[in-house]
Design an enzyme around this catalytic site. Sequence first.
Site, PDB file in Angstrom:
ATOM      1  N   ASP A 261       0.833  -1.207   0.000  1.00 36.38           N
ATOM      2  CA  ASP A 261       0.000   0.000   0.000  1.00 36.38           C
ATOM      3  C   ASP A 261       0.863   1.252   0.000  1.00 36.38           C
ATOM      4  O   ASP A 261       0.619   2.200  -0.751  1.00 36.38           O
ATOM      5  CB  ASP A 261      -0.960  -0.001   1.187  1.00 36.38           C
ATOM      6  N   TYR A 262       1.899   1.276   0.825  1.00 31.97           N
ATOM      7  CA  TYR A 262       2.772   2.446   0.933  1.00 31.97           C
ATOM      8  C   TYR A 262       3.486   2.717  -0.388  1.00 31.97           C
ATOM      9  O   TYR A 262       3.489   3.841  -0.896  1.00 31.97           O
ATOM     10  CB  TYR A 262       3.782   2.224   2.059  1.00 31.97           C
TER      11      TYR A 262
END
Length: 270
Positions: A154-155
């Site tokens: 996600d990051y």
Amino acid sequence: MTTVKDSRVLITGAASGIGKLLAQRLAESGARLVLWDIDRQGLDQAKAELADAGYSAETYCCDLNDQQEINRVAAQTLSDGGAVDILINNAGIVSGKGLLELSDAEIERTFNVNTLALFWTVRALLPSMLEQDRGHVVTIASAASLAGAPKLTDYSASKFAAFGFDESLRLELKQHGSKVTTTIVCPYYIDTGMFDGVKTRFSWLLPILQPDYVVGRIISAMEKNRRRLIMPRFMYASWLTRLLPVAWYDVLMDFFGVTHSMDEFHGGGE
């Protein structure tokens, strides 16, 4: 060149970490500070510390996970003090979990804070920059916008998007003949607590960066109107490795320790 002295500088995520340190250093250079953060107590402390050093700052509590709140706080910021000359989109969050461990809410929050907030802040503040035909938008991305790693799905995806956001915005402004400048910043892991537990295999090539060093480089790049700042320089090699077969690329990422850099992660936050 971007002049910091007497410029109205808005920093998101300014209650701690790189944002707080940026505020302190920019205050010393004569900037008029506007600090945003979701952490009201941290903001109050940052403002008090600046006051103790003889500097002032406007502070606004703002949840970058909420588009309507960003719009409201941005309108209030403009109403209170006029145009923002320099916008530093610094706020960011990291979960440090595998894809299947992440909740839907965690994924959405990562993209809201790390990516979509860029759109909402710039859309709210860019018109006044365009009106005065000057300004600077600084986007703090990450080396994870150049190379992914386990526990960063996600990051890394949100930071890849941030890189693309800056690149497209830069070309869009250039196409319209605007004097508003953009800078993208892509640092490797920084020793601020956000990435506690991360490790590096070859610290002489991929060091865990010190906050003072990072902030100094960001301010220098901003003042010199550098369009891109990547730290350390070894990260530039990530583009060259993309030319290799994927299997070779994966072997290199493993050899340099990137693949296992998050194995002992226990940090997280903004």
